[in-house]
Design an enzyme around this catalytic site. Structure first.
Site, PDB file in Angstrom:
ATOM      1  N   SER A  70     -24.971  14.690  20.157  1.00 32.89           N
ATOM      2  CA  SER A  70     -24.491  13.964  19.177  1.00 32.89           C
ATOM      3  C   SER A  70     -22.891  13.571  19.620  1.00 32.89           C
ATOM      4  O   SER A  70     -22.521  13.914  20.428  1.00 32.89           O
ATOM      5  CB  SER A  70     -24.087  14.976  18.159  1.00 32.89           C
ATOM      6  OG  SER A  70     -23.168  15.737  18.347  1.00 32.89           O
TER       7      SER A  70
ATOM      8  N   SER B 139       3.079  -8.042  -5.142  1.00 33.14           N
ATOM      9  CA  SER B 139       3.206  -8.936  -6.372  1.00 33.14           C
ATOM     10  C   SER B 139       3.185 -10.447  -5.719  1.00 33.14           C
ATOM     11  O   SER B 139       3.769 -10.861  -4.911  1.00 33.14           O
ATOM     12  CB  SER B 139       4.577  -8.812  -6.568  1.00 33.14           C
ATOM     13  OG  SER B 139       5.182  -9.697  -7.450  1.00 33.14           O
TER      14      SER B 139
ATOM     15  N   GLU C 201     -10.417  -0.172  10.906  1.00 32.82           N
ATOM     16  CA  GLU C 201     -11.073  -1.112   9.889  1.00 32.82           C
ATOM     17  C   GLU C 201     -10.792  -2.560  10.556  1.00 32.82           C
ATOM     18  O   GLU C 201     -11.804  -3.565  10.215  1.00 32.82           O
ATOM     19  CB  GLU C 201     -10.072  -0.761   8.970  1.00 32.82           C
ATOM     20  CG  GLU C 201     -10.324  -1.747   7.634  1.00 32.82           C
ATOM     21  CD  GLU C 201      -8.947  -1.370   6.590  1.00 32.82           C
ATOM     22  OE1 GLU C 201      -7.969  -0.831   7.089  1.00 32.82           O
ATOM     23  OE2 GLU C 201      -9.326  -1.930   5.571  1.00 32.82           O
TER      24      GLU C 201
ATOM     25  N   ARG D  95      -5.523  -2.055   9.119  1.00 34.92           N
ATOM     26  CA  ARG D  95      -5.984  -3.719   8.772  1.00 34.92           C
ATOM     27  C   ARG D  95      -5.925  -4.381  10.006  1.00 34.92           C
ATOM     28  O   ARG D  95      -6.723  -5.139  10.382  1.00 34.92           O
ATOM     29  CB  ARG D  95      -5.145  -4.235   7.657  1.00 34.92           C
ATOM     30  CG  ARG D  95      -5.761  -5.316   7.023  1.00 34.92           C
ATOM     31  CD  ARG D  95      -4.753  -5.804   5.852  1.00 34.92           C
ATOM     32  NE  ARG D  95      -3.608  -4.999   5.820  1.00 34.92           N
ATOM     33  CZ  ARG D  95      -2.792  -5.045   4.766  1.00 34.92           C
ATOM     34  NH1 ARG D  95      -3.037  -5.526   3.715  1.00 34.92           N
ATOM     35  NH2 ARG D  95      -1.481  -4.600   4.907  1.00 34.92           N
TER      36      ARG D  95
ATOM     37  N   GLY E  20       5.588  -1.923   3.644  1.00 30.71           N
ATOM     38  CA  GLY E  20       5.239  -2.335   5.149  1.00 30.71           C
ATOM     39  C   GLY E  20       5.700  -3.880   5.320  1.00 30.71           C
ATOM     40  O   GLY E  20       6.696  -4.393   4.847  1.00 30.71           O
ATOM     41  N   ASP E  21       4.865  -4.409   6.159  1.00 28.03           N
ATOM     42  CA  ASP E  21       5.320  -5.868   6.591  1.00 28.03           C
ATOM     43  C   ASP E  21       5.349  -6.946   5.462  1.00 28.03           C
ATOM     44  O   ASP E  21       6.260  -7.554   5.148  1.00 28.03           O
ATOM     45  CB  ASP E  21       4.348  -6.329   7.625  1.00 28.03           C
ATOM     46  CG  ASP E  21       2.865  -6.375   7.417  1.00 28.03           C
ATOM     47  OD1 ASP E  21       2.606  -5.660   6.310  1.00 28.03           O
ATOM     48  OD2 ASP E  21       1.874  -6.678   8.440  1.00 28.03           O
TER      49      ASP E  21
ATOM     50  N   ARG F 285      13.573  10.058  -3.252  1.00 27.25           N
ATOM     51  CA  ARG F 285      14.466  11.077  -3.421  1.00 27.25           C
ATOM     52  C   ARG F 285      15.420  11.047  -2.565  1.00 27.25           C
ATOM     53  O   ARG F 285      16.607  11.014  -3.048  1.00 27.25           O
ATOM     54  CB  ARG F 285      13.586  12.596  -3.396  1.00 27.25           C
ATOM     55  CG  ARG F 285      14.429  13.775  -3.504  1.00 27.25           C
ATOM     56  CD  ARG F 285      13.580  14.898  -3.129  1.00 27.25           C
ATOM     57  NE  ARG F 285      14.176  16.256  -2.986  1.00 27.25           N
ATOM     58  CZ  ARG F 285      14.738  16.611  -1.809  1.00 27.25           C
ATOM     59  NH1 ARG F 285      14.646  15.967  -0.847  1.00 27.25           N
ATOM     60  NH2 ARG F 285      15.091  17.983  -1.809  1.00 27.25           N
TER      61      ARG F 285
ATOM     62  N   ILE G 139       0.883   3.753   6.221  1.00 26.15           N
ATOM     63  CA  ILE G 139       0.020   4.600   6.991  1.00 26.15           C
ATOM     64  C   ILE G 139      -0.434   4.007   8.099  1.00 26.15           C
ATOM     65  O   ILE G 139      -0.652   4.540   9.087  1.00 26.15           O
ATOM     66  CB  ILE G 139      -1.104   5.145   6.415  1.00 26.15           C
ATOM     67  CG1 ILE G 139      -2.182   3.932   5.984  1.00 26.15           C
ATOM     68  CG2 ILE G 139      -0.904   5.893   4.944  1.00 26.15           C
ATOM     69  CD1 ILE G 139      -3.470   4.440   5.600  1.00 26.15           C
ATOM     70  N   ASP G 140      -0.143   2.403   8.510  1.00 23.16           N
ATOM     71  CA  ASP G 140      -0.766   1.907   9.427  1.00 23.16           C
ATOM     72  C   ASP G 140      -0.061   1.987  10.794  1.00 23.16           C
ATOM     73  O   ASP G 140      -0.297   1.788  11.777  1.00 23.16           O
ATOM     74  CB  ASP G 140      -0.802   0.343   9.206  1.00 23.16           C
ATOM     75  CG  ASP G 140      -2.112   0.202   8.154  1.00 23.16           C
ATOM     76  OD1 ASP G 140      -2.463   0.940   7.700  1.00 23.16           O
ATOM     77  OD2 ASP G 140      -2.160  -1.092   7.739  1.00 23.16           O
TER      78      ASP G 140
ATOM     79  N   GLN H 189      -7.431   8.463   2.985  1.00 21.04           N
ATOM     80  CA  GLN H 189      -6.117   8.510   3.891  1.00 21.04           C
ATOM     81  C   GLN H 189      -4.828   8.250   3.426  1.00 21.04           C
ATOM     82  O   GLN H 189      -3.740   8.324   4.053  1.00 21.04           O
ATOM     83  CB  GLN H 189      -6.505   7.453   5.213  1.00 21.04           C
ATOM     84  CG  GLN H 189      -7.696   7.849   5.995  1.00 21.04           C
ATOM     85  CD  GLN H 189      -8.286   6.584   6.794  1.00 21.04           C
ATOM     86  OE1 GLN H 189      -8.082   6.408   7.862  1.00 21.04           O
ATOM     87  NE2 GLN H 189      -9.310   5.935   5.866  1.00 21.04           N
TER      88      GLN H 189
ATOM     89  N   MET I 234      -8.743   3.800   8.529  1.00 27.42           N
ATOM     90  CA  MET I 234      -7.928   2.518   7.971  1.00 27.42           C
ATOM     91  C   MET I 234      -7.209   1.946   9.207  1.00 27.42           C
ATOM     92  O   MET I 234      -6.784   2.398  10.189  1.00 27.42           O
ATOM     93  CB  MET I 234      -7.088   3.248   6.991  1.00 27.42           C
ATOM     94  CG  MET I 234      -7.710   2.612   5.360  1.00 27.42           C
ATOM     95  SD  MET I 234      -6.558   2.890   4.252  1.00 27.42           S
ATOM     96  CE  MET I 234      -7.514   2.074   2.822  1.00 27.42           C
TER      97      MET I 234
ATOM     98  N   GLY J 228       0.927  -1.204  -0.064  1.00 27.63           N
ATOM     99  CA  GLY J 228       0.134   0.028  -0.103  1.00 27.63           C
ATOM    100  C   GLY J 228       1.001   1.125   0.064  1.00 27.63           C
ATOM    101  O   GLY J 228       1.834   1.234   0.744  1.00 27.63           O
TER     102      GLY J 228
HETATM  103  O1  F6P Z   1      -1.682  -1.132   5.065  1.00 27.55           O
HETATM  104  C1  F6P Z   1      -2.121  -0.171   4.359  1.00 27.55           C
HETATM  105  C2  F6P Z   1      -3.604  -0.189   4.187  1.00 27.55           C
HETATM  106  O2  F6P Z   1      -4.073   1.072   3.744  1.00 27.55           O
HETATM  107  C3  F6P Z   1      -4.265  -0.844   5.330  1.00 27.55           C
HETATM  108  O3  F6P Z   1      -4.910   0.306   6.288  1.00 27.55           O
HETATM  109  C4  F6P Z   1      -5.549  -1.271   4.482  1.00 27.55           C
HETATM  110  O4  F6P Z   1      -6.482  -2.476   5.189  1.00 27.55           O
HETATM  111  C5  F6P Z   1      -5.103  -1.645   3.360  1.00 27.55           C
HETATM  112  O5  F6P Z   1      -3.848  -1.065   3.029  1.00 27.55           O
HETATM  113  C6  F6P Z   1      -5.747  -1.388   1.910  1.00 27.55           C
HETATM  114  O6  F6P Z   1      -5.225  -2.129   1.061  1.00 27.55           O
HETATM  115  P1  F6P Z   1      -6.028  -1.920  -0.597  1.00 27.55           P
HETATM  116  O7  F6P Z   1      -5.190  -0.627  -1.007  1.00 27.55           O
HETATM  117  O8  F6P Z   1      -5.230  -3.098  -1.281  1.00 27.55           O
HETATM  118  O9  F6P Z   1      -7.451  -2.037  -0.503  1.00 27.55           O
END
Ligand code: F6P
Length: 323
Positions: free
Chosen positions: A216, A73, A223, A172, A102-103, A21, A127-128, A255, A170, A11
Protein backbone atom coordinates in the site's frame (compact mmCIF):
# COMPACT_ATOMS: atom_id res chain seq x y z
CA UNK A 1 2.57 56.04 17.99
CA UNK A 2 -0.50 56.80 20.05
CA UNK A 3 -3.30 54.84 18.40
CA UNK A 4 -3.01 51.69 16.38
CA UNK A 5 -5.44 49.42 14.59
CA UNK A 6 -5.03 45.71 14.00
CA UNK A 7 -6.76 43.41 11.53
CA UNK A 8 -6.64 39.83 10.27
CA UNK A 9 -7.11 39.29 6.56
CA UNK A 10 -6.98 36.57 3.89
CA UNK A 11 -7.18 32.87 4.74
CA UNK A 12 -7.26 32.45 8.52
CA UNK A 13 -4.57 30.45 10.27
CA UNK A 14 -4.25 28.92 13.73
CA UNK A 15 -2.37 31.41 15.91
CA UNK A 16 -3.90 34.58 14.46
CA UNK A 17 -5.75 35.06 17.76
CA UNK A 18 -2.52 34.62 19.70
CA UNK A 19 -0.91 37.30 17.51
CA UNK A 20 -3.87 39.63 18.04
CA UNK A 21 -3.65 39.09 21.79
CA UNK A 22 0.05 39.94 21.73
CA UNK A 23 -0.54 43.12 19.71
CA UNK A 24 -3.35 44.32 22.00
CA UNK A 25 -1.52 43.55 25.23
CA UNK A 26 1.81 44.99 24.08
CA UNK A 27 0.01 48.17 23.02
CA UNK A 28 -1.75 48.26 26.38
CA UNK A 29 1.58 47.84 28.20
CA UNK A 30 3.08 50.82 26.35
CA UNK A 31 -0.05 52.97 26.74
CA UNK A 32 -0.95 52.89 23.07
CA UNK A 33 -4.66 52.88 22.27
CA UNK A 34 -5.63 49.87 20.20
CA UNK A 35 -8.57 49.19 17.89
CA UNK A 36 -9.49 45.86 16.38
CA UNK A 37 -10.90 46.02 12.86
CA UNK A 38 -13.51 43.42 11.89
CA UNK A 39 -13.37 41.34 8.69
CA UNK A 40 -10.02 42.51 7.41
CA UNK A 41 -9.86 45.51 5.12
CA UNK A 42 -13.66 45.46 4.77
CA UNK A 43 -13.90 46.72 8.35
CA UNK A 44 -11.56 49.61 7.61
CA UNK A 45 -13.87 50.61 4.77
CA UNK A 46 -17.15 50.12 6.65
CA UNK A 47 -15.89 51.72 9.86
CA UNK A 48 -16.09 48.52 11.88
CA UNK A 49 -13.60 49.44 14.59
CA UNK A 50 -13.69 48.03 18.09
CA UNK A 51 -11.71 49.45 20.99
CA UNK A 52 -9.67 46.69 22.57
CA UNK A 53 -8.07 46.39 25.96
CA UNK A 54 -6.15 43.66 27.73
CA UNK A 55 -9.34 41.82 28.72
CA UNK A 56 -10.81 41.88 25.20
CA UNK A 57 -8.32 39.21 24.24
CA UNK A 58 -8.70 36.91 27.22
CA UNK A 59 -8.92 33.16 26.58
CA UNK A 60 -8.08 33.36 22.89
CA UNK A 61 -4.43 32.27 22.80
CA UNK A 62 -5.63 28.68 22.42
CA UNK A 63 -8.39 29.35 19.86
CA UNK A 64 -8.12 28.66 16.15
CA UNK A 65 -9.59 31.07 13.58
CA UNK A 66 -9.72 34.78 14.31
CA UNK A 67 -12.14 36.52 16.65
CA UNK A 68 -11.87 39.63 14.45
CA UNK A 69 -13.01 37.52 11.45
CA UNK A 70 -11.24 37.64 8.13
CA UNK A 71 -12.02 38.44 4.51
CA UNK A 72 -10.39 38.86 1.15
CA UNK A 73 -11.68 42.37 0.44
CA UNK A 74 -12.49 43.15 -3.18
CA UNK A 75 -13.33 46.78 -2.38
CA UNK A 76 -9.93 47.44 -0.85
CA UNK A 77 -8.42 46.63 -4.23
CA UNK A 78 -10.03 49.82 -5.57
CA UNK A 79 -8.71 53.33 -4.99
CA UNK A 80 -12.16 54.44 -3.77
CA UNK A 81 -12.25 51.65 -1.22
CA UNK A 82 -8.82 52.54 0.12
CA UNK A 83 -9.80 56.23 0.29
CA UNK A 84 -12.79 55.34 2.50
CA UNK A 85 -10.49 53.18 4.64
CA UNK A 86 -8.06 56.03 5.05
CA UNK A 87 -10.80 58.51 5.93
CA UNK A 88 -11.91 56.17 8.71
CA UNK A 89 -8.36 55.82 9.97
CA UNK A 90 -8.12 59.63 10.08
CA UNK A 91 -11.42 59.85 11.97
CA UNK A 92 -10.09 57.50 14.64
CA UNK A 93 -6.65 59.14 14.65
CA UNK A 94 -4.94 55.85 13.76
CA UNK A 95 -1.24 56.34 13.24
CA UNK A 96 -0.17 52.73 12.82
CA UNK A 97 -1.80 49.66 11.31
CA UNK A 98 -0.90 46.04 12.06
CA UNK A 99 -1.97 43.63 9.31
CA UNK A 100 -1.96 39.92 10.10
CA UNK A 101 -2.19 37.73 7.00
CA UNK A 102 -0.44 36.41 3.92
CA UNK A 103 0.76 37.79 0.60
CA UNK A 104 -2.60 39.29 -0.48
CA UNK A 105 -2.88 41.08 2.87
CA UNK A 106 0.64 42.44 2.56
CA UNK A 107 0.11 43.64 -1.00
CA UNK A 108 -2.90 45.63 0.21
CA UNK A 109 -0.95 47.00 3.18
CA UNK A 110 1.93 48.13 0.99
CA UNK A 111 -0.28 49.96 -1.51
CA UNK A 112 -2.27 51.59 1.32
CA UNK A 113 0.83 52.83 3.07
CA UNK A 114 2.42 54.13 -0.14
CA UNK A 115 -0.76 55.96 -1.17
CA UNK A 116 -1.59 57.61 2.13
CA UNK A 117 1.62 57.55 4.14
CA UNK A 118 -0.01 55.59 6.94
CA UNK A 119 2.45 53.42 8.87
CA UNK A 120 1.87 49.70 8.40
CA UNK A 121 3.53 46.60 9.70
CA UNK A 122 2.75 43.02 8.67
CA UNK A 123 2.66 39.81 10.69
CA UNK A 124 2.84 36.63 8.58
CA UNK A 125 -0.25 34.53 9.31
CA UNK A 126 -0.90 31.81 6.75
CA UNK A 127 -0.69 28.05 6.82
CA UNK A 128 1.16 28.01 3.47
CA UNK A 129 4.54 29.22 4.80
CA UNK A 130 5.08 31.01 1.50
CA UNK A 131 6.29 34.34 2.89
CA UNK A 132 9.89 35.44 2.64
CA UNK A 133 11.56 36.96 5.71
CA UNK A 134 10.45 34.45 8.32
CA UNK A 135 11.47 30.85 8.90
CA UNK A 136 7.86 29.93 9.61
CA UNK A 137 4.54 31.68 9.20
CA UNK A 138 1.96 31.60 11.99
CA UNK A 139 -0.30 28.58 11.55
CA UNK A 140 2.05 26.52 9.44
CA UNK A 141 3.20 24.26 12.27
CA UNK A 142 -0.36 23.55 13.39
CA UNK A 143 -1.50 22.84 9.82
CA UNK A 144 1.44 20.49 9.33
CA UNK A 145 0.48 18.53 12.41
CA UNK A 146 -3.16 18.40 11.33
CA UNK A 147 -2.12 17.07 7.93
CA UNK A 148 0.25 14.56 9.50
CA UNK A 149 -2.40 13.19 11.85
CA UNK A 150 -4.92 12.91 9.02
CA UNK A 151 -2.45 11.08 6.76
CA UNK A 152 -1.51 8.72 9.60
CA UNK A 153 -5.18 7.77 9.84
CA UNK A 154 -5.42 7.29 6.09
CA UNK A 155 -2.39 5.03 6.27
CA UNK A 156 -4.18 2.71 8.71
CA UNK A 157 -6.98 2.04 6.26
CA UNK A 158 -4.65 2.02 3.23
CA UNK A 159 -2.56 -0.72 4.83
CA UNK A 160 -5.60 -2.76 5.85
CA UNK A 161 -6.92 -2.80 2.28
CA UNK A 162 -3.65 -2.80 0.31
CA UNK A 163 -4.69 0.46 -1.29
CA UNK A 164 -2.99 3.39 -2.94
CA UNK A 165 -4.10 6.77 -1.59
CA UNK A 166 -3.55 10.13 -3.18
CA UNK A 167 -3.88 12.76 -0.46
CA UNK A 168 -4.18 16.44 -1.35
CA UNK A 169 -2.93 18.96 1.16
CA UNK A 170 -3.26 22.75 1.00
CA UNK A 171 -0.75 25.14 -0.52
CA UNK A 172 -2.02 27.19 -3.41
CA UNK A 173 1.44 27.91 -4.76
CA UNK A 174 3.72 26.25 -2.26
CA UNK A 175 4.70 22.72 -1.33
CA UNK A 176 5.87 23.23 2.25
CA UNK A 177 2.94 21.44 3.87
CA UNK A 178 3.12 18.62 1.31
CA UNK A 179 6.86 18.04 1.60
CA UNK A 180 7.02 18.09 5.38
CA UNK A 181 3.82 16.15 6.07
CA UNK A 182 4.80 13.68 3.35
CA UNK A 183 8.22 13.13 4.86
CA UNK A 184 6.70 12.78 8.33
CA UNK A 185 4.23 10.12 7.18
CA UNK A 186 6.51 8.12 4.90
CA UNK A 187 4.78 9.02 1.64
CA UNK A 188 5.97 7.06 -1.39
CA UNK A 189 6.02 10.24 -3.45
CA UNK A 190 5.40 13.93 -2.79
CA UNK A 191 4.26 16.15 -5.64
CA UNK A 192 4.88 19.87 -5.17
CA UNK A 193 4.82 22.89 -7.47
CA UNK A 194 8.45 23.80 -6.77
CA UNK A 195 9.90 20.72 -8.43
CA UNK A 196 9.42 19.37 -11.89
CA UNK A 197 7.34 16.28 -11.30
CA UNK A 198 6.59 13.74 -14.00
CA UNK A 199 4.14 10.89 -14.18
CA UNK A 200 6.98 8.65 -15.32
CA UNK A 201 8.93 9.32 -12.11
CA UNK A 202 5.81 8.64 -10.07
CA UNK A 203 5.18 5.36 -11.92
CA UNK A 204 8.77 4.31 -11.51
CA UNK A 205 8.47 4.86 -7.75
CA UNK A 206 5.40 2.62 -7.72
CA UNK A 207 7.35 -0.09 -9.58
CA UNK A 208 10.29 0.13 -7.19
CA UNK A 209 7.90 -0.09 -4.26
CA UNK A 210 6.25 -3.19 -5.71
CA UNK A 211 9.65 -4.88 -6.01
CA UNK A 212 10.34 -4.33 -2.32
CA UNK A 213 7.00 -5.92 -1.45
CA UNK A 214 5.17 -2.71 -0.57
CA UNK A 215 1.44 -3.44 -0.73
CA UNK A 216 0.00 0.00 0.00
CA UNK A 217 1.21 3.53 -0.63
CA UNK A 218 0.47 7.14 0.11
CA UNK A 219 1.22 9.89 -2.39
CA UNK A 220 0.95 13.42 -1.03
CA UNK A 221 -0.03 16.03 -3.59
CA UNK A 222 0.19 19.78 -2.99
CA UNK A 223 -2.91 21.68 -4.04
CA UNK A 224 -0.79 23.85 -6.36
CA UNK A 225 0.90 20.89 -8.10
CA UNK A 226 1.48 21.76 -11.76
CA UNK A 227 1.24 18.24 -13.17
CA UNK A 228 -2.56 18.38 -13.02
CA UNK A 229 -5.33 17.88 -10.52
CA UNK A 230 -5.16 15.05 -8.02
CA UNK A 231 -8.02 13.38 -9.94
CA UNK A 232 -6.07 13.51 -13.23
CA UNK A 233 -2.99 12.08 -11.55
CA UNK A 234 -4.99 9.29 -9.92
CA UNK A 235 -6.74 8.46 -13.23
CA UNK A 236 -3.44 8.27 -15.10
CA UNK A 237 -2.07 6.00 -12.38
CA UNK A 238 -5.10 3.72 -12.68
CA UNK A 239 -4.55 3.47 -16.45
CA UNK A 240 -0.92 2.51 -15.92
CA UNK A 241 -1.62 0.14 -13.02
CA UNK A 242 -5.18 -1.20 -13.50
CA UNK A 243 -4.63 -3.66 -10.63
CA UNK A 244 -4.27 -0.86 -8.06
CA UNK A 245 -7.16 -0.08 -5.75
CA UNK A 246 -6.90 3.71 -5.68
CA UNK A 247 -8.61 6.23 -3.42
CA UNK A 248 -8.39 10.00 -3.18
CA UNK A 249 -8.61 12.16 -0.04
CA UNK A 250 -8.65 15.95 -0.16
CA UNK A 251 -7.89 17.25 3.32
CA UNK A 252 -9.08 20.80 2.57
CA UNK A 253 -10.01 23.32 5.20
CA UNK A 254 -9.56 21.09 8.24
CA UNK A 255 -5.93 22.15 7.82
CA UNK A 256 -6.84 25.75 8.54
CA UNK A 257 -8.64 25.14 11.82
CA UNK A 258 -7.91 23.90 15.29
CA UNK A 259 -6.12 25.05 18.38
CA UNK A 260 -2.66 26.41 17.54
CA UNK A 261 0.40 24.34 18.46
CA UNK A 262 2.78 25.55 21.14
CA UNK A 263 5.27 26.64 18.46
CA UNK A 264 2.59 28.74 16.73
CA UNK A 265 1.46 30.37 19.98
CA UNK A 266 5.00 31.33 20.88
CA UNK A 267 5.77 32.56 17.35
CA UNK A 268 2.54 34.60 17.26
CA UNK A 269 3.25 36.12 20.67
CA UNK A 270 6.75 37.14 19.68
CA UNK A 271 5.71 38.60 16.33
CA UNK A 272 2.71 40.45 17.81
CA UNK A 273 5.02 42.04 20.35
CA UNK A 274 7.63 42.65 17.61
CA UNK A 275 5.09 44.43 15.40
CA UNK A 276 4.08 46.95 18.07
CA UNK A 277 7.67 47.58 19.12
CA UNK A 278 8.58 47.96 15.43
CA UNK A 279 5.91 50.64 14.98
CA UNK A 280 7.16 52.41 18.12
CA UNK A 281 10.68 52.38 16.63
CA UNK A 282 9.42 54.08 13.48
CA UNK A 283 9.34 51.02 11.21
CA UNK A 284 6.88 51.08 8.35
CA UNK A 285 6.08 49.01 5.27
CA UNK A 286 7.88 46.07 6.83
CA UNK A 287 6.92 42.64 8.09
CA UNK A 288 7.97 41.31 11.48
CA UNK A 289 9.29 37.78 11.00
CA UNK A 290 11.32 35.24 12.91
CA UNK A 291 14.66 34.08 11.62
CA UNK A 292 17.01 31.83 13.56
CA UNK A 293 15.04 32.61 16.71
CA UNK A 294 15.33 36.41 16.33
CA UNK A 295 12.65 38.90 15.34
CA UNK A 296 13.69 40.59 12.08
CA UNK A 297 12.00 43.22 9.92
CA UNK A 298 11.83 42.68 6.17
CA UNK A 299 10.44 45.20 3.67
CA UNK A 300 6.95 44.03 2.70
CA UNK A 301 7.96 44.29 -0.94
CA UNK A 302 10.64 41.62 -0.40
CA UNK A 303 8.39 39.48 1.77
CA UNK A 304 5.89 39.10 -1.08
CA UNK A 305 8.29 39.03 -4.03
CA UNK A 306 11.00 36.68 -2.82
CA UNK A 307 10.36 33.06 -1.98
CA UNK A 308 11.60 30.72 0.68
CA UNK A 309 13.38 27.89 -1.10
CA UNK A 310 12.15 24.36 -0.66
CA UNK A 311 14.86 22.45 1.21
CA UNK A 312 16.52 20.12 -1.32
CA UNK A 313 17.82 17.86 1.45
CA UNK A 314 14.26 17.23 2.58
CA UNK A 315 13.31 16.15 -0.93
CA UNK A 316 16.24 13.77 -1.15
CA UNK A 317 15.69 12.37 2.33
CA UNK A 318 12.00 11.77 1.66
CA UNK A 319 12.93 9.83 -1.49
CA UNK A 320 15.60 7.74 0.22
CA UNK A 321 13.40 6.88 3.17
CA UNK A 322 10.18 6.23 1.28
CA UNK A 323 10.97 2.78 -0.09
O1 F6P B 1 -3.57 30.67 1.63
C1 F6P B 1 -4.11 29.75 2.49
C2 F6P B 1 -5.00 28.80 1.78
O2 F6P B 1 -5.51 27.91 2.74
C3 F6P B 1 -4.38 28.04 0.62
O3 F6P B 1 -3.57 26.97 1.01
C4 F6P B 1 -5.59 27.63 -0.17
O4 F6P B 1 -5.28 27.45 -1.50
C5 F6P B 1 -6.51 28.81 0.01
O5 F6P B 1 -6.12 29.46 1.20
C6 F6P B 1 -7.96 28.45 0.07
O6 F6P B 1 -8.72 29.61 0.12
P1 F6P B 1 -10.28 29.68 0.43
O7 F6P B 1 -10.46 29.46 1.90
O8 F6P B 1 -10.66 31.04 0.01
O9 F6P B 1 -10.92 28.58 -0.34
Amino acid sequence: VKKIAVLTSGGDSPGMNAALRAVVRTANYYNIECYGVREGYNGLISNDFLKMGARSVKNIINQGGTILKSARSAEFRTKEGRQKAYDNCLKFGIDGLVCIGGDGTFTGAKIFSEEFGIRVIGIPGTIDNDIFGTDNTIGYDTALNTAMEAIDKIRDTATSHNRVFFVEVMGRDAGFIALNSGLATGALDILIPEKKDSLQDLFSNFRKAEKTGKASSIVVVAEGEKLGSIYDIANSTKEEFPQYDIRIAVLGHIQRGGSPSCADRVLASRLGYGAVVGLMDGQTNVMAGMRSNDVVYTPIEEAIKKHNEINKDLMLISEILAI
